[in-house]
Motif scaffolding. Structure first.
Motif, PDB file in Angstrom:
ATOM      1  N   VAL A  41      27.857   9.277   5.199  1.00  0.00           N
ATOM      2  CA  VAL A  41      27.206   8.063   4.697  1.00  0.00           C
ATOM      3  C   VAL A  41      28.164   6.883   4.627  1.00  0.00           C
ATOM      4  O   VAL A  41      27.777   5.788   4.221  1.00  0.00           O
ATOM      5  CB  VAL A  41      26.546   8.294   3.310  1.00  0.00           C
ATOM      6  CG1 VAL A  41      25.424   9.294   3.417  1.00  0.00           C
ATOM      7  CG2 VAL A  41      27.567   8.733   2.275  1.00  0.00           C
ATOM      8  N   SER A  42      29.400   7.103   5.058  1.00  0.00           N
ATOM      9  CA  SER A  42      30.407   6.030   4.996  1.00  0.00           C
ATOM     10  C   SER A  42      29.962   4.741   5.673  1.00  0.00           C
ATOM     11  O   SER A  42      30.128   3.654   5.095  1.00  0.00           O
ATOM     12  CB  SER A  42      31.733   6.505   5.600  1.00  0.00           C
ATOM     13  OG  SER A  42      32.243   7.608   4.907  1.00  0.00           O
ATOM     14  N   PRO A  43      29.415   4.780   6.897  1.00  0.00           N
ATOM     15  CA  PRO A  43      29.016   3.514   7.532  1.00  0.00           C
ATOM     16  C   PRO A  43      28.037   2.708   6.695  1.00  0.00           C
ATOM     17  O   PRO A  43      28.159   1.479   6.576  1.00  0.00           O
ATOM     18  CB  PRO A  43      28.389   3.976   8.857  1.00  0.00           C
ATOM     19  CG  PRO A  43      29.057   5.269   9.151  1.00  0.00           C
ATOM     20  CD  PRO A  43      29.224   5.923   7.802  1.00  0.00           C
ATOM     21  N   PHE A  44      27.057   3.395   6.095  1.00  0.00           N
ATOM     22  CA  PHE A  44      26.075   2.687   5.277  1.00  0.00           C
ATOM     23  C   PHE A  44      26.687   2.186   3.976  1.00  0.00           C
ATOM     24  O   PHE A  44      26.517   1.022   3.609  1.00  0.00           O
ATOM     25  CB  PHE A  44      24.882   3.589   4.966  1.00  0.00           C
ATOM     26  CG  PHE A  44      23.968   3.000   3.926  1.00  0.00           C
ATOM     27  CD1 PHE A  44      23.211   1.877   4.198  1.00  0.00           C
ATOM     28  CD2 PHE A  44      23.883   3.561   2.660  1.00  0.00           C
ATOM     29  CE1 PHE A  44      22.374   1.319   3.234  1.00  0.00           C
ATOM     30  CE2 PHE A  44      23.061   3.014   1.686  1.00  0.00           C
ATOM     31  CZ  PHE A  44      22.301   1.892   1.978  1.00  0.00           C
ATOM     32  N   VAL A  45      27.411   3.051   3.274  1.00  0.00           N
ATOM     33  CA  VAL A  45      27.982   2.672   1.973  1.00  0.00           C
ATOM     34  C   VAL A  45      28.928   1.485   2.125  1.00  0.00           C
ATOM     35  O   VAL A  45      28.878   0.527   1.347  1.00  0.00           O
ATOM     36  CB  VAL A  45      28.722   3.860   1.338  1.00  0.00           C
ATOM     37  CG1 VAL A  45      29.430   3.418   0.059  1.00  0.00           C
ATOM     38  CG2 VAL A  45      27.758   5.000   1.025  1.00  0.00           C
ATOM     39  N   TRP A  80      31.058   0.598  -3.253  1.00  0.00           N
ATOM     40  CA  TRP A  80      31.843   1.341  -2.266  1.00  0.00           C
ATOM     41  C   TRP A  80      33.184   1.801  -2.829  1.00  0.00           C
ATOM     42  O   TRP A  80      33.739   2.817  -2.389  1.00  0.00           O
ATOM     43  CB  TRP A  80      32.054   0.494  -1.013  1.00  0.00           C
ATOM     44  CG  TRP A  80      32.776  -0.807  -1.262  1.00  0.00           C
ATOM     45  CD1 TRP A  80      32.223  -1.991  -1.626  1.00  0.00           C
ATOM     46  CD2 TRP A  80      34.177  -1.039  -1.162  1.00  0.00           C
ATOM     47  NE1 TRP A  80      33.185  -2.961  -1.766  1.00  0.00           N
ATOM     48  CE2 TRP A  80      34.398  -2.401  -1.480  1.00  0.00           C
ATOM     49  CE3 TRP A  80      35.267  -0.243  -0.826  1.00  0.00           C
ATOM     50  CZ2 TRP A  80      35.663  -2.971  -1.478  1.00  0.00           C
ATOM     51  CZ3 TRP A  80      36.539  -0.806  -0.816  1.00  0.00           C
ATOM     52  CH2 TRP A  80      36.724  -2.168  -1.142  1.00  0.00           C
ATOM     53  N   LEU A  81      33.684   1.086  -3.839  1.00  0.00           N
ATOM     54  CA  LEU A  81      34.944   1.503  -4.469  1.00  0.00           C
ATOM     55  C   LEU A  81      34.780   2.852  -5.157  1.00  0.00           C
ATOM     56  O   LEU A  81      35.679   3.706  -5.118  1.00  0.00           O
ATOM     57  CB  LEU A  81      35.394   0.447  -5.485  1.00  0.00           C
ATOM     58  CG  LEU A  81      35.839  -0.899  -4.909  1.00  0.00           C
ATOM     59  CD1 LEU A  81      35.966  -1.933  -6.027  1.00  0.00           C
ATOM     60  CD2 LEU A  81      37.160  -0.741  -4.168  1.00  0.00           C
ATOM     61  N   TRP A  82      33.621   3.075  -5.784  1.00  0.00           N
ATOM     62  CA  TRP A  82      33.348   4.358  -6.440  1.00  0.00           C
ATOM     63  C   TRP A  82      33.217   5.464  -5.398  1.00  0.00           C
ATOM     64  O   TRP A  82      33.622   6.602  -5.627  1.00  0.00           O
ATOM     65  CB  TRP A  82      32.058   4.270  -7.264  1.00  0.00           C
ATOM     66  CG  TRP A  82      32.016   3.128  -8.221  1.00  0.00           C
ATOM     67  CD1 TRP A  82      33.081   2.463  -8.766  1.00  0.00           C
ATOM     68  CD2 TRP A  82      30.848   2.509  -8.760  1.00  0.00           C
ATOM     69  NE1 TRP A  82      32.639   1.472  -9.596  1.00  0.00           N
ATOM     70  CE2 TRP A  82      31.283   1.476  -9.625  1.00  0.00           C
ATOM     71  CE3 TRP A  82      29.488   2.731  -8.605  1.00  0.00           C
ATOM     72  CZ2 TRP A  82      30.381   0.670 -10.319  1.00  0.00           C
ATOM     73  CZ3 TRP A  82      28.582   1.939  -9.295  1.00  0.00           C
ATOM     74  CH2 TRP A  82      29.039   0.911 -10.141  1.00  0.00           C
ATOM     75  N   PHE A  83      32.642   5.113  -4.253  1.00  0.00           N
ATOM     76  CA  PHE A  83      32.486   6.078  -3.163  1.00  0.00           C
ATOM     77  C   PHE A  83      33.846   6.562  -2.680  1.00  0.00           C
ATOM     78  O   PHE A  83      34.068   7.766  -2.503  1.00  0.00           O
ATOM     79  CB  PHE A  83      31.704   5.427  -2.022  1.00  0.00           C
ATOM     80  CG  PHE A  83      31.533   6.294  -0.806  1.00  0.00           C
ATOM     81  CD1 PHE A  83      30.694   7.398  -0.835  1.00  0.00           C
ATOM     82  CD2 PHE A  83      32.193   5.988   0.377  1.00  0.00           C
ATOM     83  CE1 PHE A  83      30.518   8.190   0.287  1.00  0.00           C
ATOM     84  CE2 PHE A  83      32.017   6.768   1.509  1.00  0.00           C
ATOM     85  CZ  PHE A  83      31.184   7.876   1.464  1.00  0.00           C
ATOM     86  N   LEU A  84      34.766   5.640  -2.468  1.00  0.00           N
ATOM     87  CA  LEU A  84      36.108   6.010  -2.010  1.00  0.00           C
ATOM     88  C   LEU A  84      36.796   6.921  -3.028  1.00  0.00           C
ATOM     89  O   LEU A  84      37.479   7.892  -2.655  1.00  0.00           O
ATOM     90  CB  LEU A  84      36.961   4.760  -1.778  1.00  0.00           C
ATOM     91  CG  LEU A  84      36.525   3.825  -0.644  1.00  0.00           C
ATOM     92  CD1 LEU A  84      37.517   2.669  -0.505  1.00  0.00           C
ATOM     93  CD2 LEU A  84      36.401   4.574   0.677  1.00  0.00           C
TER      94      LEU A  84
END
Length: 247
Positions: A41-45, A80-84
């Motif tokens: 899901v990286s491209p979308f996030v 996106w920071l939380w995703f990383l």
């Protein structure tokens, strides 16, 4: 706008029946495996933060609906920071060659994640505030289903690892349900928006299309989670099976 919102709610209920969410709710599967799709899901996030800053947001503005959109973008442009951080906590942030990382992000296994991003950009760029609100409502609806399903997994992992998960956990879910666009006053204002027939038809077409591509994304994520080990998230399935056959 009330008719469009009713359509979104109907589509949300259908979206919630996706096989991915059934897989994510299966507690017989290791919780880490139920989030093994996370890299996909990286491209979308990562794109979503930029959508909020450069596509949905328009400043300065005197349009009250655009003000609502702008406020929403400031709440969503940094998730996106939380995703990383969660990728790090999940142990997915392993060292890979830059060329391998690029190949992963632009290969067939992440095509749907990229396609969702393209479709959102296509629908939102230069659109009216009303259309942007409809798009954001779709994103919020699909996000609510996803994060409501992911949060219990993150809680399981928190118990195992003693570490917090911001993107996939209750923290993000709470933020999503606490949006300014979710207040009774704003909700009623959006419902009361009067749409021309042309605008209504455009909004319905966009809603249908976005739910379709989000469903394609969940299908892609399910396949990935079922064919890739969380311990080797970037390995091809046959790369994992070869050592087993040799043994």
């Amino acid at each position: 706008m009330e008719e469009v919102l009713a359509l979104i709610e109907k589509k949300k209920q259908e979206f919630a029946k996706s096989g991915l969410f059934e897989f994510m709710r299966d507690t017989s599967i290791d919780p880490r495996q139920r989030l093994a799709f996370a890299p996909c899901v990286s491209p979308f996030v990562m794109s979503f933060g930029e959508f909020n800053k450069y596509v949905f947001r328009e400043e300065p503005t005197n349009d009250p609906l655009q003000v609502i959109v702008n406020n929403h973008t400031y709440e969503d442009d940094h998730h996106w920071l939380w995703f990383l951080q969660d990728l790090e906590t999940l142990g997915i942030n392993r060292s890979v060659k830059f060329s391998d990382a690029l190949n992963f992000l632009w290969n067939e296994e992440t095509k749907a994640s990229r396609w969702v991003s393209h479709q959102i950009f296509r629908s939102a760029f230069g659109a009216s505030p009303t259309t942007k609100l409809a798009i954001l409502e779709v994103i919020e609806a699909t996000g609510n289903v996803f994060f409501s399903t992911a949060a219990p997994i993150a809680q399981e992992l928190r118990t195992i690892t003693q570490q917090e998960f911001l993107y996939f956990g209750c923290f993000h879910l709470a933020v999503e349900t606490g949006h300014t666009t979710g207040t009774p006053e704003v909700d009623q204002l959006i419902k009361n928006i009067q749409l021309s027939e042309e605008t209504r038809q455009e909004a319905v077409k966009i809603v249908d299309n976005l739910f379709e591509v989000f469903t394609e994304l969940t299908d892609e994520l399910l396949v990935y989670a079922k064919t890739h080990s969380f311990e080797q998230p970037f390995a091809k399935p046959w790369d994992i099976l070869q050592p087993l056959k040799a043994a």
